[in-house]
Write a protein that holds these residues in place. Structure first.
Motif, PDB file in Angstrom:
ATOM      1  N   THR A  83      42.384  43.909  38.520  1.00  0.00           N
ATOM      2  CA  THR A  83      41.899  43.163  39.685  1.00  0.00           C
ATOM      3  C   THR A  83      43.029  42.710  40.602  1.00  0.00           C
ATOM      4  O   THR A  83      43.002  42.921  41.813  1.00  0.00           O
ATOM      5  N   ASN A 104      33.031  41.229  42.705  1.00  0.00           N
ATOM      6  CA  ASN A 104      33.032  42.230  41.642  1.00  0.00           C
ATOM      7  C   ASN A 104      31.883  43.202  41.894  1.00  0.00           C
ATOM      8  O   ASN A 104      30.743  42.778  42.098  1.00  0.00           O
ATOM      9  N   ASP A 153      33.392  29.798  31.353  1.00  0.00           N
ATOM     10  CA  ASP A 153      34.783  30.081  31.709  1.00  0.00           C
ATOM     11  C   ASP A 153      35.560  28.845  32.117  1.00  0.00           C
ATOM     12  O   ASP A 153      36.684  28.627  31.657  1.00  0.00           O
ATOM     13  N   MET A 186      40.642  24.573  33.832  1.00  0.00           N
ATOM     14  CA  MET A 186      40.508  25.390  32.634  1.00  0.00           C
ATOM     15  C   MET A 186      39.826  24.653  31.493  1.00  0.00           C
ATOM     16  O   MET A 186      39.113  25.252  30.694  1.00  0.00           O
ATOM     17  N   PHE A 212      32.179  32.131  35.666  1.00  0.00           N
ATOM     18  CA  PHE A 212      32.612  32.668  36.945  1.00  0.00           C
ATOM     19  C   PHE A 212      31.701  33.824  37.336  1.00  0.00           C
ATOM     20  O   PHE A 212      31.496  34.762  36.577  1.00  0.00           O
ATOM     21  N   ALA A 236      46.568  41.572  36.156  1.00  0.00           N
ATOM     22  CA  ALA A 236      45.291  40.858  36.136  1.00  0.00           C
ATOM     23  C   ALA A 236      45.307  39.698  37.125  1.00  0.00           C
ATOM     24  O   ALA A 236      46.368  39.138  37.444  1.00  0.00           O
ATOM     25  N   ALA A 275      43.266  36.904  36.553  1.00  0.00           N
ATOM     26  CA  ALA A 275      42.957  35.671  35.828  1.00  0.00           C
ATOM     27  C   ALA A 275      44.171  34.773  35.616  1.00  0.00           C
ATOM     28  O   ALA A 275      44.086  33.549  35.847  1.00  0.00           O
ATOM     29  N   LEU A 322      44.911  32.898  38.797  1.00  0.00           N
ATOM     30  CA  LEU A 322      43.918  31.853  39.057  1.00  0.00           C
ATOM     31  C   LEU A 322      44.169  30.628  38.181  1.00  0.00           C
ATOM     32  O   LEU A 322      44.065  29.487  38.644  1.00  0.00           O
ATOM     33  N   LYS A 323      44.520  30.867  36.922  1.00  0.00           N
ATOM     34  CA  LYS A 323      44.757  29.751  36.005  1.00  0.00           C
ATOM     35  C   LYS A 323      45.968  28.936  36.446  1.00  0.00           C
ATOM     36  O   LYS A 323      45.962  27.698  36.360  1.00  0.00           O
TER      37      LYS A 323
END
Length: 220
Positions: A85, A105, A140, A150, A158, A178, A180, A183-184
């Motif tokens: 992604t 997505n 998530d 988180m 999500f 990735a 993710a 984003l974290k």
């Protein structure tokens, strides 16, 4: 605002349906899944879309063309092999431009799209979160007072729909990576907002869920 549809995956969970047909072209209620996205984007006033493709890319490009059939312009971002992604988004940044964009997505179905105004100044992402489906009961992320984090409960899932600022991925080394982890990190910096959508949403990740969605739309 432009939009990007992620459509470069191999569709392994959808086999054997994807052995000869890329997942975005699998039919749902009489039209390819990705066409539902294009029609919803057009209704929302978005007329420029970037689609990244890799597996059976030529089939997808041939089916959708330049987008004129859907009252929009499609830009194609081709990947020799899927870049995940984050890498896929980064590869497409020259076509997306410098402004925030809507990210979808390709293997979800949803009644809702956020607006560009959902992304506040200084934030890197705005996520749409939904109730946890049976196949993902743990969720998530936590949504609290419009911020996504988180840790904490209750958790939400999500939806695979977000508004993204290009800076989220722009400085990463080129190649496959990735989204993710980025984003974290942004969540840890308090730079991710979100909202809860309680309407109809489906992760169209298996043949069974594809069939359920087809039935729902045909008899809705």
């Amino acid at each position: 605002m432009k939009a990007m549809i992620l459509a470069a995956g191999l569709g392994k969970r959808m086999r054997p349906l994807t052995d000869h047909c890329p997942k975005p072209l699998l039919p749902v209620a009489g039209k390819p899944l990705i066409v539902h996205h294009l029609e919803r984007l057009a209704r929302a006033g978005i007329n420029e879309v970037v689609i990244n493709v890799s597996y059976r890319a030529e089939q997808i490009i041939s089916a959708l063309g330049d987008g004129s059939a859907y009252q929009m312009r499609i830009h194609w971002s081709q990947e020799d092999s899927p870049l995940e992604t984050g890498g896929g988004i980064q590869r497409a940044l020259p076509q997306l431009g410098s402004e925030p964009f809507l990210l979808i997505n390709g293997d979800v179905w949803c009644d809702y799209l956020p607006s560009a105004s959902a992304l506040a100044e200084g934030d890197l992402a705005h996520l749409i979160l939904v109730d946890n489906p049976d196949h993902h009961p743990g969720g998530d992320f936590l949504l609290h007072q419009g911020r996504v984090t988180m840790s904490g409960d209750p958790r939400l899932t999500f939806a695979g729909i977000s508004v993204i600022r290009p800076a989220l991925v722009a400085d990463e080394p080129p190649g496959a990576f990735a989204l993710a982890p980025l984003l974290k990190c942004a969540m840890a910096d308090q730079r991710v907002s979100g909202e809860h959508f309680s309407g109809h949403w489906v992760d169209v990740g298996t043949p069974e869920r594809l069939a359920e969605l087809d039935q729902h739309l045909q008899f809705a």
